[in-house]
Motif scaffolding. Structure first.
Motif, PDB file in Angstrom:
ATOM      1  N   ILE A  56      27.391 -46.465  23.747  1.00  0.00           N
ATOM      2  CA  ILE A  56      26.767 -47.157  22.614  1.00  0.00           C
ATOM      3  C   ILE A  56      26.654 -46.198  21.442  1.00  0.00           C
ATOM      4  O   ILE A  56      27.018 -46.511  20.306  1.00  0.00           O
ATOM      5  CB  ILE A  56      25.355 -47.658  22.980  1.00  0.00           C
ATOM      6  CG1 ILE A  56      25.396 -48.528  24.216  1.00  0.00           C
ATOM      7  CG2 ILE A  56      24.757 -48.428  21.808  1.00  0.00           C
ATOM      8  CD1 ILE A  56      24.012 -48.931  24.693  1.00  0.00           C
ATOM      9  N   GLY A  57      26.138 -45.003  21.706  1.00  0.00           N
ATOM     10  CA  GLY A  57      25.986 -44.016  20.637  1.00  0.00           C
ATOM     11  C   GLY A  57      27.292 -43.393  20.217  1.00  0.00           C
ATOM     12  O   GLY A  57      27.368 -42.727  19.189  1.00  0.00           O
ATOM     13  N   GLY A  58      28.352 -43.603  21.010  1.00  0.00           N
ATOM     14  CA  GLY A  58      29.643 -43.023  20.681  1.00  0.00           C
ATOM     15  C   GLY A  58      30.496 -43.962  19.863  1.00  0.00           C
ATOM     16  O   GLY A  58      30.417 -44.003  18.644  1.00  0.00           O
ATOM     17  N   TYR A  59      31.298 -44.803  20.527  1.00  0.00           N
ATOM     18  CA  TYR A  59      32.241 -45.598  19.755  1.00  0.00           C
ATOM     19  C   TYR A  59      31.738 -46.995  19.429  1.00  0.00           C
ATOM     20  O   TYR A  59      32.365 -47.706  18.659  1.00  0.00           O
ATOM     21  CB  TYR A  59      33.596 -45.668  20.467  1.00  0.00           C
ATOM     22  CG  TYR A  59      33.669 -46.545  21.680  1.00  0.00           C
ATOM     23  CD1 TYR A  59      34.128 -47.859  21.578  1.00  0.00           C
ATOM     24  CD2 TYR A  59      33.319 -46.073  22.931  1.00  0.00           C
ATOM     25  CE1 TYR A  59      34.223 -48.661  22.690  1.00  0.00           C
ATOM     26  CE2 TYR A  59      33.407 -46.871  24.048  1.00  0.00           C
ATOM     27  CZ  TYR A  59      33.869 -48.160  23.923  1.00  0.00           C
ATOM     28  OH  TYR A  59      33.954 -48.953  25.034  1.00  0.00           O
ATOM     29  N   GLN A  60      30.611 -47.413  20.010  1.00  0.00           N
ATOM     30  CA  GLN A  60      30.112 -48.742  19.664  1.00  0.00           C
ATOM     31  C   GLN A  60      29.022 -48.689  18.602  1.00  0.00           C
ATOM     32  O   GLN A  60      28.998 -49.497  17.694  1.00  0.00           O
ATOM     33  CB  GLN A  60      29.578 -49.443  20.917  1.00  0.00           C
ATOM     34  CG  GLN A  60      30.674 -49.789  21.909  1.00  0.00           C
ATOM     35  CD  GLN A  60      30.139 -50.601  23.064  1.00  0.00           C
ATOM     36  OE1 GLN A  60      29.193 -51.349  22.925  1.00  0.00           O
ATOM     37  NE2 GLN A  60      30.748 -50.443  24.221  1.00  0.00           N
ATOM     38  N   LYS A  61      28.090 -47.743  18.733  1.00  0.00           N
ATOM     39  CA  LYS A  61      27.051 -47.535  17.715  1.00  0.00           C
ATOM     40  C   LYS A  61      26.183 -48.770  17.487  1.00  0.00           C
ATOM     41  O   LYS A  61      25.809 -49.062  16.367  1.00  0.00           O
ATOM     42  CB  LYS A  61      27.686 -47.119  16.381  1.00  0.00           C
ATOM     43  CG  LYS A  61      28.453 -45.821  16.432  1.00  0.00           C
ATOM     44  CD  LYS A  61      29.023 -45.512  15.074  1.00  0.00           C
ATOM     45  CE  LYS A  61      29.750 -44.184  15.078  1.00  0.00           C
ATOM     46  NZ  LYS A  61      30.376 -43.893  13.789  1.00  0.00           N
ATOM     47  N   ASP A  62      25.928 -49.516  18.510  1.00  0.00           N
ATOM     48  CA  ASP A  62      25.131 -50.726  18.333  1.00  0.00           C
ATOM     49  C   ASP A  62      24.500 -51.083  19.664  1.00  0.00           C
ATOM     50  O   ASP A  62      24.195 -50.211  20.470  1.00  0.00           O
ATOM     51  CB  ASP A  62      26.027 -51.852  17.816  1.00  0.00           C
ATOM     52  CG  ASP A  62      25.229 -52.939  17.109  1.00  0.00           C
ATOM     53  OD1 ASP A  62      23.999 -52.933  17.227  1.00  0.00           O
ATOM     54  OD2 ASP A  62      25.847 -53.786  16.450  1.00  0.00           O
ATOM     55  N   SER A  63      24.339 -52.367  19.905  1.00  0.00           N
ATOM     56  CA  SER A  63      23.715 -52.829  21.141  1.00  0.00           C
ATOM     57  C   SER A  63      24.756 -53.095  22.221  1.00  0.00           C
ATOM     58  O   SER A  63      25.945 -53.226  21.940  1.00  0.00           O
ATOM     59  CB  SER A  63      22.917 -54.110  20.870  1.00  0.00           C
ATOM     60  OG  SER A  63      21.919 -53.879  19.906  1.00  0.00           O
ATOM     61  N   VAL A  64      24.269 -53.192  23.447  1.00  0.00           N
ATOM     62  CA  VAL A  64      25.136 -53.500  24.573  1.00  0.00           C
ATOM     63  C   VAL A  64      24.403 -54.492  25.459  1.00  0.00           C
ATOM     64  O   VAL A  64      23.178 -54.451  25.594  1.00  0.00           O
ATOM     65  CB  VAL A  64      25.500 -52.223  25.367  1.00  0.00           C
ATOM     66  CG1 VAL A  64      24.279 -51.593  26.014  1.00  0.00           C
ATOM     67  CG2 VAL A  64      26.566 -52.498  26.408  1.00  0.00           C
ATOM     68  N   GLN A  65      25.135 -55.428  26.055  1.00  0.00           N
ATOM     69  CA  GLN A  65      24.538 -56.412  26.945  1.00  0.00           C
ATOM     70  C   GLN A  65      24.398 -55.825  28.348  1.00  0.00           C
ATOM     71  O   GLN A  65      25.363 -55.292  28.892  1.00  0.00           O
ATOM     72  CB  GLN A  65      25.402 -57.672  26.992  1.00  0.00           C
ATOM     73  CG  GLN A  65      25.439 -58.437  25.688  1.00  0.00           C
ATOM     74  CD  GLN A  65      26.445 -59.567  25.698  1.00  0.00           C
ATOM     75  OE1 GLN A  65      27.331 -59.604  26.535  1.00  0.00           O
ATOM     76  NE2 GLN A  65      26.314 -60.484  24.750  1.00  0.00           N
ATOM     77  N   ILE A  66      23.196 -55.935  28.909  1.00  0.00           N
ATOM     78  CA  ILE A  66      22.939 -55.425  30.252  1.00  0.00           C
ATOM     79  C   ILE A  66      22.296 -56.540  31.078  1.00  0.00           C
ATOM     80  O   ILE A  66      21.154 -56.927  30.825  1.00  0.00           O
ATOM     81  CB  ILE A  66      22.010 -54.195  30.239  1.00  0.00           C
ATOM     82  CG1 ILE A  66      22.606 -53.084  29.367  1.00  0.00           C
ATOM     83  CG2 ILE A  66      21.785 -53.686  31.661  1.00  0.00           C
ATOM     84  CD1 ILE A  66      21.724 -51.847  29.266  1.00  0.00           C
ATOM     85  N   PRO A  67      22.999 -57.077  32.070  1.00  0.00           N
ATOM     86  CA  PRO A  67      22.387 -58.086  32.941  1.00  0.00           C
ATOM     87  C   PRO A  67      21.304 -57.438  33.809  1.00  0.00           C
ATOM     88  O   PRO A  67      21.539 -56.382  34.410  1.00  0.00           O
ATOM     89  CB  PRO A  67      23.554 -58.568  33.805  1.00  0.00           C
ATOM     90  CG  PRO A  67      24.797 -58.070  33.131  1.00  0.00           C
ATOM     91  CD  PRO A  67      24.409 -56.835  32.407  1.00  0.00           C
TER      92      PRO A  67
END
Length: 478
Positions: A56-67
């Protein structure tokens, strides 16, 4: 945003130390102290959580969905071996301790399907992380260390969207050896999008067979297969631009080859009055469907699901793709491909996927055995550094000869298409020299990549969803 990358794992010293600190903090709050084995398990799965969250902090830089549904992590309803109770407990503690925060709650879409809650890293996480990776160079080093979790099987056998126990097969050891060697080879290369480092785990592959048979399906899947085609062409490998070479109308071509017939020179998916993408989708429905013709209901269902994808300026489609439209479309495809019409509605599609997976396997083998380089694959499409054009041309021909011989069918000269955005000086010369007349080349107009690559990955599915979609279209639908 994309689903948490459960495949992520790293043994980088900074991630190990960060996991140790967080596990100690998590367990210190418990009245009942865990035994040594439990602590080892928590440490293992905390490393998975940290490696995935670093993306997330690397190439996405945003939120991530976690079930976070317990049913996915416990008992018979557990999704796979990576959905472990210890990992769920790590997620819940990281949330409750303020290391990550919910940015969007879990919710149902208009079709009643649940979307997991989204989470982002907090200031508290970043303050702790900075103790272990304070510099940008160190961050890239850590991201590059994020590889495939060794607990994840590299071969899967699926039926009706569910995993089965993998049966013995005389070549299973070879399949596993190939995939493990390929996933390790990925770690030797620097992959970037818009100069942003993409960790090797994004390209690591799993081979998934369908219908409970090693003769059906068998394609290779990676997280990167969710990248849009335009995005893939922006990739660099070791700071060199790439070229993507794919088969033109591969499955129609394989059916003509199987029938012992010469393939028509015209594009298999070009039919007057219909968008090419829509014809291709309908063709795939016809060859994957197992029930007898007509395939009207299946065509209506699947073509209406994503009809915006098929619209082009020259071939408008109705607001709702109805019975009359699908009946006419099916007839047009059958008339266009009369010599192979008998293959339609027989479920042959998964056999053809097995065929193209064999071609892919041999292309992987060529690069692993004959070169020190890497090839990325999206089923019948292959991405390499432009300086590897010669290797790719030789790999295509090697694969075609090897598979034709093993299946006892005539060799066919593949028809290919190359696509790139930028090019190195020798690109055109190499393409003509090593591929000759079997390839067409086109230039895709360069579009600026948005700074936040996460927006480009909004439609990115996990590999289970991609594999299930490839095995779809088989049943009559209401």
């Amino acid at each position: 945003m994309s689903l948490f990358e459960y495949k992520a794992y790293s043994t980088h010293p900074e991630i190990i130390r960060q996991a140790e600190v967080l596990v100690e903090e998590m367990l210190s709050l418990r009245q009942r102290k865990p035994n040594k084995n439990d602590k080892t398990q928590y440490l293992k799965w905390m490393k998975v959580a940290i490696a995935g969250l670093y993306l997330i902090g690397g190439y996405q830089k945003d939120s991530v969905q976690i079930p976070v549904s317990r049913n996915l992590y416990y008992g018979k309803t557990r999704r796979n071996k990576l959905y472990q109770p210890e990992l769920l407990k790590c997620f819940m503690w990281l949330r409750d301790a303020g290391y990550m925060q919910e940015t969007k709650p879990a919710h149902q879409d208009k079709n009643g399907n649940w979307t997991p809650a989204a989470y982002a890293l907090t200031r508290k996480w970043l303050d702790v992380a900075c103790q272990f990776s304070p510099y940008h160079e160190r961050r890239d080093q850590i991201l590059k260390s994020v590889v495939r979790n060794p607990s994840l099987p590299v071969i899967e056998l699926r039926k009706d969207g569910k995993r089965m126990r993998t049966n013995p097969h005389k070549e299973k050891w070879l399949w596993e050896k190939r995939i493990k060697a390929y996933n390790e080879r990925l770690t030797y290369f620097d992959f970037r999008l818009n100069r942003e480092l993409i960790p090797p785990v994004t390209f690591s592959i799993t081979r998934i067979f369908n219908d409970g048979s090693y003769d059906r399906g068998g394609r290779y899947y990676s997280t990167a297969q969710g990248f849009k085609s335009q995005l893939r062409l922006h990739l660099t490998i070791n700071n060199e631009p790439v070229v993507e070479v794919d088969y033109r109308g591969l499955h129609p071509s394989l059916l003509y080859q199987r029938a012992g017939l010469e393939e028509p020179t015209e594009d298999a998916y070009t039919i007057d009055g219909y968008p090419r993408k829509l014809v291709k989708k309908a063709f795939n429905i016809l060859i994957n469907r197992k029930k007898p013709a007509p395939a009207t209901k299946s065509l209506i269902f699947y073509l209406n699901k994503n009809k915006k994808e098929y619209v082009d300026d020259k071939h408008p489609i109705p607001p709702t793709i109805d019975t009359a439209y699908c009946e006419a479309l099916e007839k047009a495809i059958r008339d266009r491909h009369k010599p192979i019409e008998h293959f339609f509605c027989t479920g042959v599609g998964l056999e053809l996927q097995n065929h193209d997976s064999l071609l892919c396997s041999h292309i992987f083998d060529y690069f692993l055995a004959k070169t020190g380089s890497i090839v990325l694959a999206v089923h019948d499409s292959f991405i390499v550094k432009q300086s590897d054009i010669q290797h790719l041309a030789e790999a295509f021909r090697y694969a075609e000869f090897a598979v034709a011989k093993s299946l006892g069918i005539p060799y066919r000269e593949p028809l290919l298409e190359a696509e790139r955005i930028t090019e190195i000086d020798s690109y055109k010369q190499d393409l003509n020299q090593y591929f000759g007349s079997i390839i067409d080349s086109k230039v895709t107009e360069e579009k600026s990549l948005i700074a936040n690559l996460n927006t480009e990955l909004e439609s990115l599915d996990d590999i289970e969803s991609l594999a299930d979609e490839d095995a779809d279209y088989a049943n009559e639908l209401p």
